[in-house]
Write a protein that holds these residues in place. Sequence first.
Motif, PDB file in Angstrom:
ATOM      1  N   GLY A  32      10.872  -5.749 -62.108  1.00 45.38           N
ATOM      2  CA  GLY A  32       9.978  -4.836 -61.407  1.00 45.38           C
ATOM      3  C   GLY A  32       8.981  -5.481 -60.478  1.00 45.38           C
ATOM      4  O   GLY A  32       7.914  -4.919 -60.216  1.00 45.38           O
ATOM      5  N   TYR A  33       9.294  -6.658 -59.952  1.00 43.05           N
ATOM      6  CA  TYR A  33       8.409  -7.260 -58.959  1.00 43.05           C
ATOM      7  C   TYR A  33       8.348  -6.346 -57.734  1.00 43.05           C
ATOM      8  O   TYR A  33       9.353  -5.811 -57.277  1.00 43.05           O
ATOM      9  CB  TYR A  33       8.924  -8.635 -58.540  1.00 43.05           C
ATOM     10  CG  TYR A  33       8.738  -9.702 -59.587  1.00 43.05           C
ATOM     11  CD1 TYR A  33       7.518 -10.357 -59.731  1.00 43.05           C
ATOM     12  CD2 TYR A  33       9.783 -10.071 -60.422  1.00 43.05           C
ATOM     13  CE1 TYR A  33       7.345 -11.349 -60.679  1.00 43.05           C
ATOM     14  CE2 TYR A  33       9.625 -11.063 -61.375  1.00 43.05           C
ATOM     15  CZ  TYR A  33       8.405 -11.702 -61.506  1.00 43.05           C
ATOM     16  OH  TYR A  33       8.240 -12.679 -62.445  1.00 43.05           O
ATOM     17  N   ALA A  34       7.153  -6.182 -57.170  1.00 43.81           N
ATOM     18  CA  ALA A  34       6.958  -5.296 -56.019  1.00 43.81           C
ATOM     19  C   ALA A  34       7.753  -5.745 -54.807  1.00 43.81           C
ATOM     20  O   ALA A  34       8.113  -4.928 -53.958  1.00 43.81           O
ATOM     21  CB  ALA A  34       5.471  -5.213 -55.670  1.00 43.81           C
ATOM     22  N   SER A  35       8.065  -7.013 -54.718  1.00 46.86           N
ATOM     23  CA  SER A  35       8.766  -7.534 -53.545  1.00 46.86           C
ATOM     24  C   SER A  35      10.184  -6.978 -53.388  1.00 46.86           C
ATOM     25  O   SER A  35      10.761  -7.075 -52.302  1.00 46.86           O
ATOM     26  CB  SER A  35       8.823  -9.066 -53.595  1.00 46.86           C
ATOM     27  OG  SER A  35       9.593  -9.496 -54.698  1.00 46.86           O
ATOM     28  N   VAL A  36      10.730  -6.364 -54.424  1.00 49.38           N
ATOM     29  CA  VAL A  36      12.091  -5.818 -54.294  1.00 49.38           C
ATOM     30  C   VAL A  36      12.152  -4.650 -53.321  1.00 49.38           C
ATOM     31  O   VAL A  36      13.240  -4.269 -52.892  1.00 49.38           O
ATOM     32  CB  VAL A  36      12.717  -5.428 -55.657  1.00 49.38           C
ATOM     33  CG1 VAL A  36      12.753  -6.617 -56.595  1.00 49.38           C
ATOM     34  CG2 VAL A  36      12.011  -4.258 -56.277  1.00 49.38           C
ATOM     35  N   ARG A  37      11.005  -4.127 -52.939  1.00 46.54           N
ATOM     36  CA  ARG A  37      11.008  -3.035 -51.952  1.00 46.54           C
ATOM     37  C   ARG A  37      11.693  -3.466 -50.662  1.00 46.54           C
ATOM     38  O   ARG A  37      12.194  -2.636 -49.918  1.00 46.54           O
ATOM     39  CB  ARG A  37       9.594  -2.539 -51.685  1.00 46.54           C
ATOM     40  CG  ARG A  37       8.724  -3.509 -50.934  1.00 46.54           C
ATOM     41  CD  ARG A  37       7.270  -3.050 -50.819  1.00 46.54           C
ATOM     42  NE  ARG A  37       6.453  -3.996 -50.104  1.00 46.54           N
ATOM     43  CZ  ARG A  37       5.961  -5.122 -50.591  1.00 46.54           C
ATOM     44  NH1 ARG A  37       6.221  -5.458 -51.854  1.00 46.54           N
ATOM     45  NH2 ARG A  37       5.226  -5.915 -49.853  1.00 46.54           N
ATOM     46  N   HIS A  38      11.719  -4.772 -50.407  1.00 45.71           N
ATOM     47  CA  HIS A  38      12.378  -5.285 -49.204  1.00 45.71           C
ATOM     48  C   HIS A  38      13.902  -5.137 -49.272  1.00 45.71           C
ATOM     49  O   HIS A  38      14.570  -5.197 -48.244  1.00 45.71           O
ATOM     50  CB  HIS A  38      12.031  -6.759 -48.982  1.00 45.71           C
ATOM     51  CG  HIS A  38      10.569  -7.019 -48.854  1.00 45.71           C
ATOM     52  ND1 HIS A  38       9.755  -6.383 -47.937  1.00 45.71           N
ATOM     53  CD2 HIS A  38       9.761  -7.859 -49.544  1.00 45.71           C
ATOM     54  CE1 HIS A  38       8.521  -6.827 -48.056  1.00 45.71           C
ATOM     55  NE2 HIS A  38       8.488  -7.712 -49.033  1.00 45.71           N
ATOM     56  N   ALA A  39      14.452  -4.965 -50.459  1.00 46.69           N
ATOM     57  CA  ALA A  39      15.908  -4.840 -50.606  1.00 46.69           C
ATOM     58  C   ALA A  39      16.406  -3.454 -50.210  1.00 46.69           C
ATOM     59  O   ALA A  39      17.554  -3.310 -49.783  1.00 46.69           O
ATOM     60  CB  ALA A  39      16.320  -5.132 -52.050  1.00 46.69           C
TER      61      ALA A  39
END
Length: 156
Positions: free
Chosen positions: A89-96
């Motif tokens: 659930g790291y927020a950076s996955v929004r880039h995927a």
Amino acid sequence: MNWLRNLEDHWVLRALRRGHEPEGRRVLLFHQLFTSEAEAAAAPGLPFEGFTTALLLELLLTLQSAGYRFVAPDAPWGGRQVVLTFDDGYASVRHALPICEAYEVPLVLAVTTTPVATGRAFWWDERWHQLRQHGLSPSSASRESYRMKAHPRTSS
């Protein structure tokens, strides 16, 4: 952070170069996704668990051109398949999301709720940064972090 620079050294491509890949399902697990190496270096998580958006796109296109289909976990088995997951659930996955939508790649997000609910980093991320602040090199801090994750009860 040379592990983010070159997909040529990624294990998936090394496996593809060995020759004929048998049919079956592969699961690619990621933790974080960054827009650049600079963003990865400044992130609160373990930087060696990160991947850039450019490398993700290159990996998706390489696997698709090698005959792999990206599928959801509950898809019927058959052919050369890949399930793409982002864990913790790291927020950076929004880039995927934009990349996966553009290339019609199903994406599994597995969220660990406690860090999200509390706003605190995972203990191993905090420890890695503490080790770096105390002068350990990135590779030494990474080895110690993996040791602690593998044997949490014996870690000091």
